[in-house]
Design an enzyme around this catalytic site. Structure first.
Site, PDB file in Angstrom:
ATOM      1  CE1 TYR A 178     126.125  46.329  97.792  1.00 15.93           C
ATOM      2  CE2 TYR A 178     125.510  47.541 100.149  1.00 15.93           C
ATOM      3  CZ  TYR A 178     126.622  47.453  98.994  1.00 15.93           C
ATOM      4  OH  TYR A 178     127.589  47.945  98.847  1.00 15.93           O
ATOM      5  CE  LYS A 179     128.807  44.187  97.167  1.00 18.17           C
ATOM      6  NZ  LYS A 179     130.124  44.618  97.652  1.00 18.17           N
TER       7      LYS A 179
ATOM      8  NE  ARG B 190     131.462  41.966  89.497  1.00 15.15           N
ATOM      9  CZ  ARG B 190     131.122  42.511  90.885  1.00 15.15           C
ATOM     10  NH1 ARG B 190     132.068  42.514  91.962  1.00 15.15           N
ATOM     11  NH2 ARG B 190     130.345  43.621  91.091  1.00 15.15           N
TER      12      ARG B 190
ATOM     13  CG  PHE C 204     135.261  46.830  96.777  1.00 14.93           C
ATOM     14  CD1 PHE C 204     134.671  46.433  95.939  1.00 14.93           C
ATOM     15  CD2 PHE C 204     134.982  48.231  97.240  1.00 14.93           C
ATOM     16  CE1 PHE C 204     133.539  47.122  95.099  1.00 14.93           C
ATOM     17  CE2 PHE C 204     133.672  48.901  96.522  1.00 14.93           C
ATOM     18  CZ  PHE C 204     133.248  48.309  95.519  1.00 14.93           C
TER      19      PHE C 204
ATOM     20  CG  ASP D 127     134.735  43.726 103.283  1.00 19.73           C
ATOM     21  OD1 ASP D 127     133.490  43.018 103.217  1.00 19.73           O
ATOM     22  OD2 ASP D 127     134.794  44.850 103.023  1.00 19.73           O
TER      23      ASP D 127
HETATM   24  C1  LIG Z   1     130.393  45.930  97.688  1.00 20.26           C
HETATM   25  C2  LIG Z   1     131.757  46.113  98.633  1.00 20.26           C
HETATM   26  C3  LIG Z   1     131.676  47.322  99.308  1.00 20.26           C
HETATM   27  C4  LIG Z   1     130.582  48.542  99.185  1.00 20.26           C
HETATM   28  O1  LIG Z   1     130.828  49.360 100.220  1.00 20.26           O
HETATM   29  P1  LIG Z   1     129.553  50.288 100.770  1.00 20.26           P
HETATM   30  O2  LIG Z   1     129.747  51.211 101.746  1.00 20.26           O
HETATM   31  O3  LIG Z   1     128.437  49.547 101.172  1.00 20.26           O
HETATM   32  O4  LIG Z   1     129.112  51.116  99.329  1.00 20.26           O
HETATM   33  C5  LIG Z   1     132.817  47.584 100.043  1.00 20.26           C
HETATM   34  N1  LIG Z   1     133.798  46.719 100.105  1.00 20.26           N
HETATM   35  C6  LIG Z   1     133.577  45.277  99.632  1.00 20.26           C
HETATM   36  C7  LIG Z   1     134.745  44.322  99.824  1.00 20.26           C
HETATM   37  C8  LIG Z   1     132.511  45.287  98.720  1.00 20.26           C
HETATM   38  O5  LIG Z   1     132.456  43.979  97.982  1.00 20.26           O
END
Ligand SMILES: *Cc1c(COP(=O)(O)O)cnc(C)c1O
Length: 397
Positions: free
Chosen positions: A209-210, A356, A113, A184
Site C-alpha cells: 500500500y506504500k 517526513r 519499524f 523488510d
Molecule cells: C509500513 C510498515 C509496516 C506496517 O505493517 P502492517 O502490518 O502492514 O501494518 C511494517 N514494517 C515496516 C518496516 C513498515 O514500513
C-alpha cells in the site's frame, strides 16, 4: 527512458494537492476503481462461490506475487501475497529460527519499524527457548553479526530517516556467520532497485500500500529464497498453505514452494485493486525511478536549506545512502505538518520530531517539490504552525 509525464496521469490526485506521502499510502490508480467494481459486480455478484475457480481468485496470491517479484529482483515462484506485513515478518522470522535451532540471537536495529520488533518479541516469548532480540544502532549492525546470531532481521530503508542498508554486503556478512537474512522491503519495493536473487537474501517481506499503490489494507508479500523453500517450515500453518487444502486432511502438510507461506482466505477485492495498481509498472525501468527520485530529494533538501535554518536534516545527506524519502527535524514538527497539509501539501510526522516527505517519481514533479519546499520554509519562518487547530493531535500522524 521512462516518461514520467505519462505515469502521472495513471493516478487520481485531488485538485490542488501536492502528495508527498506515497511512502505511507500510495494514491488511487485510476484503473483500480473500475477493476474493483468489476470484481464485485461481475465476479462476486454473478459468479458467487464459483469465482474461486472461474475468476481464478485462488491463484491470485501467487500470480500477483510473481508481478511483485519482478520489481524486487526475485525469482519467479518465490513471492506470495496475503495477510499484513506484521504477519509476514512473524512468519519469516519463525521459519528462520526454525532453520537455526542451535542459535539464540535475533539481530535487528533501532531504525527498524516498531511492529517488526514487536512481532519478534511476541514470537520469542511464545517460543520460550531463551532467544534474545538484540537491537543495535544501524551503523553497528555489520560488526554485531557473529556466530551466535540465528537471524539478521532488518528493514532495508529506515521508515523514519530514509537511511538505507547495503543489502548485498549485510547479507554476505550474515551468510558468512552462518545466519539467516530477513529483509523488510516496505520502503523499497517500487522505490529503489532491489536484487534479492543477486544478493542471495533468504527471506524478504514488504507491504503493497506504500510505493506499490495497492490501497489501504492491501495484502503484504513474502519472499523465500528458492533453495530454502522446501526446508522453511511455516509457523502459521493455515489451510491455504497446505499441500492439498481441499483434501481436508486432519494433519498439516506444507505446500511445495512459497505457497506454503499462505495462511487463510486472501482478500480478493483488495488483491484485484493491487493487480490493477501494478499495471502502472509496465515499461518502467526502476533505475530511472531511482535516478528521478534522487533528483527530487536533492532538490527538496537544497530548496529547504536555502529557505530556512530552522529545520535539521534527519536523513543521510548522501543520496546513495538514502531511500526515496527525506525527513527534517523540527521542534513543532507535528503542528508544522498540519499547517502544511492545510495548504494542500501532504507529508506526515513521525515522533518525536520528524517531518517526513516521500518522493514518488511516477507522479511527483520538480515543480511540486519547489512549491512544497517554499511552503514549508514559510511556515517555519513565520510560525504559521502556531495555531490551535494545528496543535491538536489526531490518531494517525
Ligand atoms: C509500513 C510498515 C509496516 C506496517 O505493517 P502492517 O502490518 O502492514 O501494518 C511494517 N514494517 C515496516 C518496516 C513498515 O514500513
Amino acid at each position: 527512458m521512462t516518461d514520467f509525464s505519462r505515469t502521472r496521469d495513471l493516478f487520481h490526485l485531488p485538485d490542488g494537492v501536492i502528495y508527498l506521502d506515497g511512502n505511507s499510502l500510495g494514491p488511487l490508480p485510476k484503473t483500480a476503481l473500475a477493476r474493483a467494481t468489476r470484481t464485485m459486480a461481475d465476479e462476486w455478484g454473478e459468479m458467487l462461490i464459483g469465482g474461486w475457480n472461474k475468476a481464478q481468485w485462488m491463484a491470485m496470491p501467487g500470480q500477483i506475487g510473481n508481478r511483485i517479484a519482478r520489481l524486487i529482483g526475485a525469482e519467479e515462484g518465490s513471492v506470495v501475497i496475503g495477510d499484513t506485513l506484521s504477519i509476514k515478518v512473524y512468519q519469516a522470522l519463525a521459519s528462520a529460527l526454525d532453520l537455526r535451532p542451535d542459535r539464540r540471537i535475533v539481530l535487528s536495529d533501532s531504525g527498524n519499524f516498531p511492529t517488526d520488533l514487536y512481532m519478534a518479541e511476541g514470537l520469542l516469548r511464545t517460543l520460550d527457548k531463551g532467544h534474545e532480540l538484540k537491537i543495535v544502532a544501524p551503523e553497528d549492525v555489520a560488526s554485531a553479526i557473529d556466530e551466535t546470531v540465528a537471524a539478521v532481521m532488518l528493514t532495508h530503508v529506515d521508515y523514519g530517516t530514509g537511511r538505507m542498508h547495503d543489502i548485498a554486503e549485510i547479507t554476505r556478512l550474515t551468510h558468512e556467520a552462518g545466519a539467516i537474512s530477513i529483509w523488510d522491503l516496505a520502503h523499497s519495493a517500487g522505490a529503489v532497485p532491489v536484487d534479492l536473487a543477486g544478493c542471495g537474501a533468504d527471506f524478504a517481506t514488504g507491504c503493497t500500500y506504500k510505493y506499490l499503490n495497492g490501497g489501504p489494507g492491501a495484502p503484504a508479500f513474502i519472499y523465500v529464497r528458492p533453495g530454502l523453500q522446501e526446508s522453511a517450515r511455516p509457523a502459521l500453518s493455515g489451510w491455504l498453505g497446505h499441500e492439498a487444502p481441499f483434501a481436508f486432511d486432519l494433519d498439516y502438510r506444507p505446500a511445495g514452494g512459497v505457497e506454503r507461506m499462505r495462511v487463510g482466505t486472501p482478500p480478493v477485492i483488495q488483491m484485484a485493486v493491487l493487480d490493477a495498481a501494478l499495471n502502472a509498472w509496465g515499461g518502467i525501468d526502476i533505475a530511472d525511478v531511482r535516478k528521478r527520485s534522487i533528483e527530487l530529494s536533492e532538490l527538496f533538501i537544497a530548496e529547504v536549506e536555502a529557505g530556512t535554518d530552522k529545520l535539521a536534516l534527519a536523513s543521510p545527506r548522501d543520496a546513495n545512502a538514502r531511500g526515496s524519502q527525506v525527513s527534517f527535524r523540527f521542534h513543532q514538527g507535528y503542528s508544522a505538518m498540519q499547517a502544511l497539509i492545510a495548504r494542500g501539501i501532504i507529508g506526515d510526522f513521525r515522533a518525536p520530531d520528524r517531518m517526513r516527505f516521500g518522493f514518488c517519481p511516477l507522479y511527483n514533479t520538480p515543480e511540486e517539490i519547489r512549491r512544497a519546499a517554499a511552503a514549508l520554509c514559510e511556515i517555519v519562518e513565520t510560525d504559521a504552525w502556531n495555531r490551535p487547530e494545528f496543535l491538536k493531535r489526531e490518531a494517525v500522524t
